[in-house]
Scaffold this motif. Structure first.
Motif, PDB file in Angstrom:
ATOM      1  N   GLU A 118       2.077  28.427 -17.640  1.00  0.00           N
ATOM      2  CA  GLU A 118       3.463  28.766 -17.969  1.00  0.00           C
ATOM      3  C   GLU A 118       3.718  28.618 -19.464  1.00  0.00           C
ATOM      4  O   GLU A 118       4.354  29.477 -20.089  1.00  0.00           O
ATOM      5  CB  GLU A 118       4.427  27.870 -17.193  1.00  0.00           C
ATOM      6  CG  GLU A 118       5.890  28.158 -17.517  1.00  0.00           C
ATOM      7  CD  GLU A 118       6.858  27.236 -16.793  1.00  0.00           C
ATOM      8  OE1 GLU A 118       8.015  27.649 -16.565  1.00  0.00           O
ATOM      9  OE2 GLU A 118       6.463  26.094 -16.464  1.00  0.00           O
ATOM     10  N   ARG A 119       3.207  27.542 -20.047  1.00  0.00           N
ATOM     11  CA  ARG A 119       3.407  27.320 -21.488  1.00  0.00           C
ATOM     12  C   ARG A 119       2.727  28.414 -22.312  1.00  0.00           C
ATOM     13  O   ARG A 119       3.287  28.909 -23.301  1.00  0.00           O
ATOM     14  CB  ARG A 119       2.860  25.944 -21.871  1.00  0.00           C
ATOM     15  CG  ARG A 119       3.022  25.609 -23.350  1.00  0.00           C
ATOM     16  CD  ARG A 119       4.487  25.610 -23.756  1.00  0.00           C
ATOM     17  NE  ARG A 119       4.647  25.375 -25.176  1.00  0.00           N
ATOM     18  CZ  ARG A 119       4.787  24.162 -25.719  1.00  0.00           C
ATOM     19  NH1 ARG A 119       4.775  23.083 -24.932  1.00  0.00           N
ATOM     20  NH2 ARG A 119       4.944  24.016 -27.011  1.00  0.00           N
ATOM     21  N   ARG A 122       4.734  31.550 -22.344  1.00  0.00           N
ATOM     22  CA  ARG A 122       5.888  31.477 -23.247  1.00  0.00           C
ATOM     23  C   ARG A 122       5.455  31.551 -24.708  1.00  0.00           C
ATOM     24  O   ARG A 122       6.179  32.077 -25.552  1.00  0.00           O
ATOM     25  CB  ARG A 122       6.688  30.200 -22.983  1.00  0.00           C
ATOM     26  CG  ARG A 122       7.396  30.215 -21.629  1.00  0.00           C
ATOM     27  CD  ARG A 122       8.270  28.990 -21.424  1.00  0.00           C
ATOM     28  NE  ARG A 122       8.957  29.047 -20.140  1.00  0.00           N
ATOM     29  CZ  ARG A 122      10.114  29.664 -19.929  1.00  0.00           C
ATOM     30  NH1 ARG A 122      10.722  30.267 -20.940  1.00  0.00           N
ATOM     31  NH2 ARG A 122      10.675  29.667 -18.732  1.00  0.00           N
ATOM     32  N   ASP A 123       4.267  31.018 -25.003  1.00  0.00           N
ATOM     33  CA  ASP A 123       3.777  31.036 -26.384  1.00  0.00           C
ATOM     34  C   ASP A 123       3.211  32.393 -26.779  1.00  0.00           C
ATOM     35  O   ASP A 123       3.184  32.738 -27.960  1.00  0.00           O
ATOM     36  CB  ASP A 123       2.689  29.971 -26.576  1.00  0.00           C
ATOM     37  CG  ASP A 123       3.243  28.556 -26.529  1.00  0.00           C
ATOM     38  OD1 ASP A 123       4.474  28.399 -26.633  1.00  0.00           O
ATOM     39  OD2 ASP A 123       2.442  27.609 -26.376  1.00  0.00           O
ATOM     40  N   HIS A 128       1.620  37.198 -21.209  1.00  0.00           N
ATOM     41  CA  HIS A 128       2.620  36.862 -20.191  1.00  0.00           C
ATOM     42  C   HIS A 128       2.315  37.530 -18.851  1.00  0.00           C
ATOM     43  O   HIS A 128       2.220  36.853 -17.810  1.00  0.00           O
ATOM     44  CB  HIS A 128       4.007  37.284 -20.694  1.00  0.00           C
ATOM     45  CG  HIS A 128       5.073  37.260 -19.646  1.00  0.00           C
ATOM     46  ND1 HIS A 128       5.844  36.153 -19.384  1.00  0.00           N
ATOM     47  CD2 HIS A 128       5.495  38.222 -18.776  1.00  0.00           C
ATOM     48  CE1 HIS A 128       6.693  36.426 -18.406  1.00  0.00           C
ATOM     49  NE2 HIS A 128       6.503  37.668 -18.020  1.00  0.00           N
ATOM     50  N   ARG A 176      10.329  32.768 -15.251  1.00  0.00           N
ATOM     51  CA  ARG A 176       9.639  33.385 -16.381  1.00  0.00           C
ATOM     52  C   ARG A 176      10.632  34.139 -17.265  1.00  0.00           C
ATOM     53  O   ARG A 176      11.772  34.398 -16.866  1.00  0.00           O
ATOM     54  CB  ARG A 176       8.571  34.357 -15.870  1.00  0.00           C
ATOM     55  CG  ARG A 176       9.147  35.649 -15.314  1.00  0.00           C
ATOM     56  CD  ARG A 176       8.155  36.397 -14.470  1.00  0.00           C
ATOM     57  NE  ARG A 176       8.680  37.699 -14.064  1.00  0.00           N
ATOM     58  CZ  ARG A 176       9.582  37.869 -13.112  1.00  0.00           C
ATOM     59  NH1 ARG A 176      10.071  36.829 -12.466  1.00  0.00           N
ATOM     60  NH2 ARG A 176      10.003  39.092 -12.807  1.00  0.00           N
ATOM     61  N   VAL A 177      10.184  34.525 -18.451  1.00  0.00           N
ATOM     62  CA  VAL A 177      10.992  35.358 -19.348  1.00  0.00           C
ATOM     63  C   VAL A 177      10.813  36.807 -18.898  1.00  0.00           C
ATOM     64  O   VAL A 177       9.819  37.457 -19.230  1.00  0.00           O
ATOM     65  CB  VAL A 177      10.554  35.179 -20.816  1.00  0.00           C
ATOM     66  CG1 VAL A 177      11.433  36.028 -21.741  1.00  0.00           C
ATOM     67  CG2 VAL A 177      10.622  33.707 -21.224  1.00  0.00           C
ATOM     68  N   GLN A 180       9.669  39.926 -20.894  1.00  0.00           N
ATOM     69  CA  GLN A 180       8.281  40.051 -21.340  1.00  0.00           C
ATOM     70  C   GLN A 180       7.391  40.722 -20.290  1.00  0.00           C
ATOM     71  O   GLN A 180       6.212  40.971 -20.553  1.00  0.00           O
ATOM     72  CB  GLN A 180       7.714  38.671 -21.695  1.00  0.00           C
ATOM     73  CG  GLN A 180       8.361  38.059 -22.927  1.00  0.00           C
ATOM     74  CD  GLN A 180       7.755  36.714 -23.306  1.00  0.00           C
ATOM     75  OE1 GLN A 180       6.949  36.149 -22.562  1.00  0.00           O
ATOM     76  NE2 GLN A 180       8.137  36.199 -24.455  1.00  0.00           N
TER      77      GLN A 180
END
Length: 246
Positions: A118-119, A122-123, A128, A176-177, A180
């Motif tokens: 997950e990190r 996001r990075d 993604h 999640r975003v 993306q």
């Protein structure tokens, strides 16, 4: 993880070609080309002796200044490229370790792998969608495993909650975003068994539902979108138990 994109390869070739041309031009100007530049660019062709030597030195000085500026630009480019390469390498190492953790037989290590993915998602926007596909695959492959629930204590529902690691992966997908996500690519949960899943606040935009019942047991799944909650008759499937919501 993704490799070097075609446009970046073209850019690298363009930079190398530019460096080669500039180097050749600099060597030429520092030699016999200085007189040609003085005559054709500066319009000076009547100097002799010390005046000519001084004018040629001035031409060579300008050439060196231009070359120094171009070299500085190239250095900045390669510094930025090396930093990006190092960052991508670090992300790749993190991704590889997280995938290894995902395959562990220990729950806490699997959870660490899920949250590490997950990190990374996001990075790195470019990774993604790949990571969401990995988590969806993990849910599909393991949601029907014949494994005893890992929850302790009494369960208020007549059915057991979803396995902890599967719930964690589903939670990550749900928060999640979404912007993306790749266009026209859905997160595929087809065939997953999500009985007992908690989806409070989840954003399931673009998620491919597990399918009509009874292919996937959706009884007591919380927060499922309306299209997931169709009755077996509406979905065209066969009844696999009591209707959802009972």
């Amino acid at each position: 993880m993704e490799g070097v994109s075609p446009w970046r390869r073209v850019l690298q070739l363009a930079v190398l070609l530019t460096v080669g041309i500039v180097t050749a031009g600099l060597v030429w100007v520092l030699g016999p080309g200085a007189a040609w530049v003085l005559e054709h660019f500066d319009g000076v062709d009547d100097l002799t002796g010390k005046d000519l030597a001084a004018a040629l030195d001035a031409v060579r000085g300008r050439a060196l200044a231009i070359a120094t500026g171009l070299i500085a630009l190239v250095a900045v480019y390669y510094t930025a490229r090396n930093a990006a390469t190092a960052r991508q390498g670090h992300l790749t190492d993190r991704y590889t370790k997280a995938i290894e953790q995902l395959g562990s037989d220990k729950l806490d290590i699997r959870l660490g792998g899920i949250y590490a993915l997950e990190r990374i998602a996001r990075d790195s926007a470019r990774d993604h969608s790949t990571i969401m596909e990995v988590l969806a695959s993990f849910i599909r492959e393991h949601s029907r495993d014949d494994v005893a629930p890992d929850h302790e204590g009494p369960v208020t529902s007549p059915r057991q909650p979803l396995r902890t690691d599967l719930q964690a992966a589903l939670t990550v997908i749900g928060r999640r975003v979404v912007r993306q996500d790749l266009p026209n690519r859905r997160i595929d949960l087809t065939g997953a068994k999500l009985t007992g899943a908690l989806l409070f606040g989840a954003d399931l935009t673009g998620v491919q539902s597990p399918g009509p019942r009874p292919a996937v047991d959706l009884y007591e799944v919380v927060g499922v979108p309306a299209e997931w909650m169709s009755t077996p008759e509406e979905a065209g499937g066969e009844t696999a138990g009591e209707p959802a919501g009972e």
